[in-house]
Design a protein around this motif. Structure first.
Motif, PDB file in Angstrom:
ATOM      1  N   LYS A  21       4.419  -0.168  -4.865  1.00 51.82           N
ATOM      2  CA  LYS A  21       3.574   0.372  -5.931  1.00 51.82           C
ATOM      3  C   LYS A  21       2.402   1.159  -5.340  1.00 51.82           C
ATOM      4  CE  LYS A  21       1.162  -1.095 -10.172  1.00 51.82           C
ATOM      5  NZ  LYS A  21      -0.204  -0.649  -9.878  1.00 51.82           N
ATOM      6  N   LYS A  22       1.778   0.638  -4.299  1.00 45.68           N
ATOM      7  CA  LYS A  22       0.625   1.304  -3.701  1.00 45.68           C
ATOM      8  C   LYS A  22       1.053   2.597  -3.000  1.00 45.68           C
ATOM      9  CE  LYS A  22      -2.377  -1.782  -4.982  1.00 45.68           C
ATOM     10  NZ  LYS A  22      -3.242  -1.498  -6.147  1.00 45.68           N
ATOM     11  N   GLU A  23       2.188   2.568  -2.317  1.00 47.12           N
ATOM     12  CA  GLU A  23       2.682   3.785  -1.665  1.00 47.12           C
ATOM     13  C   GLU A  23       2.942   4.871  -2.704  1.00 47.12           C
ATOM     14  OE1 GLU A  23       4.961   1.438   1.998  1.00 47.12           O
ATOM     15  OE2 GLU A  23       6.103   2.274   0.322  1.00 47.12           O
TER      16      GLU A  23
ATOM     17  N   GLU B 285       1.525   5.169  -5.645  1.00 50.12           N
ATOM     18  CA  GLU B 285       0.270   5.628  -6.230  1.00 50.12           C
ATOM     19  C   GLU B 285      -0.503   6.546  -5.282  1.00 50.12           C
ATOM     20  OE1 GLU B 285      -1.665   2.052  -7.457  1.00 50.12           O
ATOM     21  OE2 GLU B 285      -0.452   1.869  -9.286  1.00 50.12           O
TER      22      GLU B 285
ATOM     23  N   TYR C 267      -8.614   4.497  -1.201  1.00 53.77           N
ATOM     24  CA  TYR C 267      -8.732   3.052  -1.436  1.00 53.77           C
ATOM     25  C   TYR C 267      -9.421   2.779  -2.785  1.00 53.77           C
ATOM     26  CZ  TYR C 267      -9.285  -1.901  -0.347  1.00 53.77           C
ATOM     27  OH  TYR C 267      -9.210  -3.271  -0.381  1.00 53.77           O
TER      28      TYR C 267
ATOM     29  N   VAL D 166      -6.824   3.873  -5.656  1.00 58.72           N
ATOM     30  CA  VAL D 166      -5.546   3.149  -5.731  1.00 58.72           C
ATOM     31  C   VAL D 166      -5.756   1.640  -5.832  1.00 58.72           C
ATOM     32  CG1 VAL D 166      -3.395   2.634  -4.491  1.00 58.72           C
ATOM     33  CG2 VAL D 166      -4.273   4.985  -4.561  1.00 58.72           C
ATOM     34  N   TRP D 167      -6.647   1.108  -4.997  1.00 59.92           N
ATOM     35  CA  TRP D 167      -6.893  -0.345  -5.035  1.00 59.92           C
ATOM     36  C   TRP D 167      -7.993  -0.711  -6.034  1.00 59.92           C
ATOM     37  CZ3 TRP D 167      -4.537   1.760  -0.917  1.00 59.92           C
ATOM     38  CH2 TRP D 167      -3.509   1.039  -0.298  1.00 59.92           C
TER      39      TRP D 167
ATOM     40  N   THR E 190      -6.068  -0.399   5.943  1.00 55.88           N
ATOM     41  CA  THR E 190      -5.075  -0.538   4.877  1.00 55.88           C
ATOM     42  C   THR E 190      -4.472   0.805   4.484  1.00 55.88           C
ATOM     43  OG1 THR E 190      -6.205  -2.490   3.990  1.00 55.88           O
ATOM     44  CG2 THR E 190      -4.672  -1.345   2.529  1.00 55.88           C
TER      45      THR E 190
ATOM     46  N   HIS F 190      -0.573   2.242   5.031  1.00 58.17           N
ATOM     47  CA  HIS F 190       0.256   2.669   3.899  1.00 58.17           C
ATOM     48  C   HIS F 190       0.697   4.132   4.049  1.00 58.17           C
ATOM     49  CE1 HIS F 190      -0.906  -1.063   1.953  1.00 58.17           C
ATOM     50  NE2 HIS F 190      -0.069  -0.785   0.962  1.00 58.17           N
TER      51      HIS F 190
END
Length: 228
Positions: free
Chosen positions: A155-157, A159, A178, A181-182, A192, A196
């Motif tokens: 999901k993070k990749e 986004e 960051y 997305v986070w 992080t 990614h």
């Protein structure tokens, strides 16, 4: 429909000179002569582009840019008498799209505005799909297709890729990625985002030295190339 520009410049002679020229270039132009008024004008109007001076009384251009980036991705060109490399890096880290050192040529300013407003012409948007250099990104289904096969992303990749694809040509720092997305506070030296990005590039088949999709702007951040 005319593009609406905001000039934030404390030197009124320079501001009015730019305004007069850009009006002749068929833009709608707003002006503000300090940072506080610049933010106020931006919030009260629909602005498509900002020309932002760095050295201003009150809050400087870097701070104005940082505040605007908290709620908008509108294109910004920084205007400054400073030409040092670190000032440019700081401007890009705060989220500007381009950087012009005074004294500048008005024709060049106009051409740079036009180029940035046209950015993304090499990306084809269709409903919820983004198509770019053999990639198809389905925003609704969180899918990425390459050469008719699906690439399995976290999901993070996904986004991160979507963030970069939706703003071609714009450089995003690790902190900006960051935060968006986070949706959390970035901690200095946190790897992080780097991790990614590395995983994402591997899955996309990007070469380290000459990537097709995600470009590294050394010392600043990452971007997806726009059409020049």
């Amino acid at each position: 429909m005319k593009s609406r520009l905001l000039i934030v410049e404390d030197d009124k002679d320079i501001a009015l000179m730019m305004k007069e020229y850009l009006l002749k270039e068929d833009y709608e132009v707003y002006t503000a002569f300090n940072g506080e008024d610049g933010i106020k004008v931006f919030k009260e109007n629909t602005i498509d582009f900002i020309l932002l001076d760095v050295m201003m009384p009150g809050i400087d251009g870097f701070t104005v840019l940082e505040k605007i980036r908290g709620f908008s991705s509108v294109p910004v060109i920084m205007l400054t008498a400073k030409g040092q490399q670190m000032d440019k890096i700081l401007a890009f880290k705060r989220g500007c799209d381009d950087y012009i050192v005074k004294p500048f040529d008005l024709v060049e300013v106009s051409l740079r505005i036009t180029a940035i407003l046209r950015r993304g012409n090499n990306i084809n948007y269709k409903n919820s799909l983004i198509m770019y250099k053999g990639l198809t990104i389905d925003k609704d289904q969180y899918k990425v297709i390459k050469d008719k096969g699906e690439i399995k992303l976290t999901k993070k990749e996904f986004e991160i890729l979507l963030l970069l694809m939706e703003h071609p040509g714009r450089v995003y720092t690790s902190e900006m990625i960051y935060n968006k997305v986070w949706k959390d506070t970035y901690v200095e030296n946190d790897n992080t985002v780097i991790t990614h990005i590395g995983n994402l590039r591997e899955k996309l088949g990007d070469k380290v030295k000459d990537p097709i999709f995600i470009k590294t702007i050394w010392g600043v951040g990452y971007k997806v190339e726009k059409d020049n």
